[in-house]
Design an enzyme around this catalytic site. Sequence first.
Site, PDB file in Angstrom:
ATOM      1  N   LYS A  88       0.825  -1.288  -0.055  1.00 41.80           N
ATOM      2  CA  LYS A  88      -0.143  -0.235  -0.126  1.00 41.80           C
ATOM      3  C   LYS A  88       0.861   1.281  -0.071  1.00 41.80           C
ATOM      4  CE  LYS A  88      -4.234   1.160   2.286  1.00 41.80           C
ATOM      5  NZ  LYS A  88      -5.210   0.893   3.388  1.00 41.80           N
TER       6      LYS A  88
HETATM    7  O1  G3P Z   1      -7.761   1.899   5.445  1.00 42.35           O
HETATM    8  C1  G3P Z   1      -8.076   3.257   4.689  1.00 42.35           C
HETATM    9  C2  G3P Z   1      -9.482   3.427   5.189  1.00 42.35           C
HETATM   10  O2  G3P Z   1     -10.480   2.684   4.735  1.00 42.35           O
HETATM   11  C3  G3P Z   1      -9.611   4.305   6.372  1.00 42.35           C
HETATM   12  O3  G3P Z   1     -11.263   4.635   6.666  1.00 42.35           O
HETATM   13  O4  G3P Z   1     -13.002   4.944   8.416  1.00 42.35           O
HETATM   14  O5  G3P Z   1     -10.503   5.521   8.936  1.00 42.35           O
HETATM   15  O6  G3P Z   1     -11.866   6.822   7.041  1.00 42.35           O
HETATM   16  P1  G3P Z   1     -11.536   5.489   7.890  1.00 42.35           P
END
Ligand code: G3P
Length: 222
Positions: A88
């Site tokens: 990533k």
């Molecule tokens: O892994 C990246 C992403 O899915 C983060 O999600 O909920 O922290 O905005 P969130």
Amino acid sequence: MKFFIDTANLDQIREAKDLGVLDGVTTNPSLMAKEGISGHDRVMKHYVDICEIVQEGDVSAEVISTNYDEMIKEGEFLASLHPNIVVKVPMIKDGIKAIRYFTDHGIRTNCTLVFSAGQALLAAKAGASYVSPFIGRLDDISTDGLELIEQIRIIYDNYGFDTEILAASVRHPMHIVQCAEIGADVMTGPLSAIMALLKHPLTDSGLAQFLADHKKAAESNS
Ligand code: G3P
């Protein structure tokens, strides 16, 4: 649409795996920290543990470096941990250069922190295996995250890009349904959003009625 779970919590990954709908896992440094996983060796071992639970399915492991040379070193090490690791890489200039390098050297990548169609186009041009638009975080700032998924779908279809659209930062079951309607290739979100797909009050009341009728019939025949 593939279902990935966005967590570094091994119990939740096992639960999603047991449900039989798990296609992969995404992690990020914040999710690792949330589980109290720190230090190079522990973090690397945790990635291997996740891969072993998932068995078949991609596991995104994020580089911490932000300069090209360090990203290459880090990404090559991550990719050597397990065949299912996808490196990533953040959507920054050195990240795009690194994605091109990894693509040319047979290492799969997930371009993360994508918030615009232009960024998604650039990630696909560099050969990213996945692009991760963060829909929930766009919604958080009063911008329609799903509209971005639609835009990227059109662009990738226009030119036949192989990059898979991984709708990230999914927060609730309707995000999942709407991503499926648009044609995202993958969604990643919390286990709670996946489990919420199960729920409908008519399912619960219908089942209660079926069981009550069955019991009544059994009692009247005994
Ligand atoms: O892994 C990246 C992403 O899915 C983060 O999600 O909920 O922290 O905005 P969130």
